[in-house]
Design an enzyme around this catalytic site. Structure first.
Site, short mmCIF file in Angstrom:
data_model
loop_
_atom_site.label_atom_id
_atom_site.label_comp_id
_atom_site.label_asym_id
_atom_site.label_seq_id
_atom_site.Cartn_x
_atom_site.Cartn_y
_atom_site.Cartn_z
CG ASN A 9 -1.84 1.11 1.36
OD1 ASN A 9 -1.53 2.23 0.93
ND2 ASN A 9 -3.01 0.87 1.93
CG ASP A 75 -3.85 -6.30 10.13
OD1 ASP A 75 -3.89 -6.28 8.89
OD2 ASP A 75 -4.82 -6.67 10.81
P1 IMP Z 1 -4.52 -3.67 6.17
O1 IMP Z 1 -3.78 -3.19 4.96
O2 IMP Z 1 -4.80 -5.12 6.18
O3 IMP Z 1 -3.88 -3.17 7.43
O4 IMP Z 1 -5.96 -3.03 6.06
C1 IMP Z 1 -6.21 -1.80 6.60
C2 IMP Z 1 -7.65 -1.40 6.29
O5 IMP Z 1 -8.05 -0.40 7.21
C3 IMP Z 1 -7.80 -0.79 4.92
O6 IMP Z 1 -9.11 -0.99 4.50
C4 IMP Z 1 -7.58 0.66 5.15
O7 IMP Z 1 -8.23 1.45 4.24
C5 IMP Z 1 -8.13 0.85 6.54
N1 IMP Z 1 -7.24 1.80 7.22
C6 IMP Z 1 -6.14 1.51 7.94
N2 IMP Z 1 -5.52 2.64 8.33
C7 IMP Z 1 -6.24 3.64 7.83
C8 IMP Z 1 -6.06 5.04 7.88
O8 IMP Z 1 -5.11 5.61 8.42
N3 IMP Z 1 -7.01 5.76 7.24
C9 IMP Z 1 -8.06 5.20 6.60
N4 IMP Z 1 -8.25 3.90 6.51
C10 IMP Z 1 -7.35 3.10 7.13
#
Ligand code: IMP
Length: 206
Positions: A9, A75
């Site tokens: 990401n 995560d």
């Molecule tokens: P990960 O990549 O598995 O950690 O998924 C994180 C999820 O939570 C994704 O859907 C992100 O869009 C959301 N998320 C995590 N951190 C943020 C943030 O700082 N702002 C907005 N959405 C977040």
């Protein structure tokens, strides 16, 4: 010191590079490091999923290069109290990975249509896992508390930022600049805690 961050990401990479800038000038995403291990994020908590990602990338890096790197993974997700903590660890998968966030955000606001302000409490949570070159593991976590807004607003940030109203600033996290968000965000706080632990553990300058 070379750090590999187990994410694809680019939004996260931008935040991570800013926060760890004075710690390492070589912070690579998995892709930049040429790694694409299969990662099954089947943990039930943010901690478990962060460790699963960090271990998978650490093993793949060693398998392919024979080098032991410092690997970090995060995560994170949004917990909404009125929805029993959902979407939680399923935040990325909520309504499907490829569904645009304006649709996901509108759906969450709709689910809370009858929820009064005092019950709209929510937070972003983040766990950071590290696997050190010698194989030791570290974990940190942090959160940022807010309320689910009545409508999305703000043009910065990513994901669910436009719907998490942040009372100390009177706007959503998407209204903050990158620096302002890093100063208060779940990921910013968890990364700074990890930075402290790493500095102690590796005897690096803080
Ligand atoms: P990960 O990549 O598995 O950690 O998924 C994180 C999820 O939570 C994704 O859907 C992100 O869009 C959301 N998320 C995590 N951190 C943020 C943030 O700082 N702002 C907005 N959405 C977040």
């Amino acid at each position: 010191m070379k750090i590999i961050f187990a994410t694809g990401n680019q939004n996260k990479m931008r935040e991570i590079r800013e926060i760890l800038a004075d710690f390492s000038d070589e912070i690579l995403s998995m892709k930049e490091a040429g790694l694409s291990p299969e990662i099954v994020e089947d943990g039930e908590t943010f901690d478990e999923n962060a460790l699963i990602k960090a271990r998978a990338v650490y093993r793949e890096q060693f398998r392919l290069t024979g080098e032991r790197a410092l690997v970090l993974a995060d995560d994170s997700g949004l917990e909404i109290d009125a929805l029993g903590g959902a979407p939680g660890v399923y935040s990325a998968r909520f309504m499907g990975e490829d569904t645009p966030y304006d649709i996901k955000n509108a759906a969450l606001i709709e689910k809370l249509a009858d929820t009064p302000r005092e019950e709209r409490t929510a937070r972003f949570r983040c766990a950071i896992a590290a696997v050190l070159p010698g194989g030791d593991e570290l974990l940190t976590d942090a959160s940022v508390e807010g309320l689910i807004a009545y409508e999305p607003s703000g043009a910065n940030g990513f994901g669910y930022d436009p719907i998490l109203f942040y009372p100390p600033r009177g706007c959503t996290l998407a209204c903050l600049t990158d620096d302002e968000k890093n100063a208060v965000s779940h990921r910013g706080k968890a990364l700074r805690k990890m930075r402290e632990l790493l500095a102690d553990k590796l005897y690096l300058l803080k």
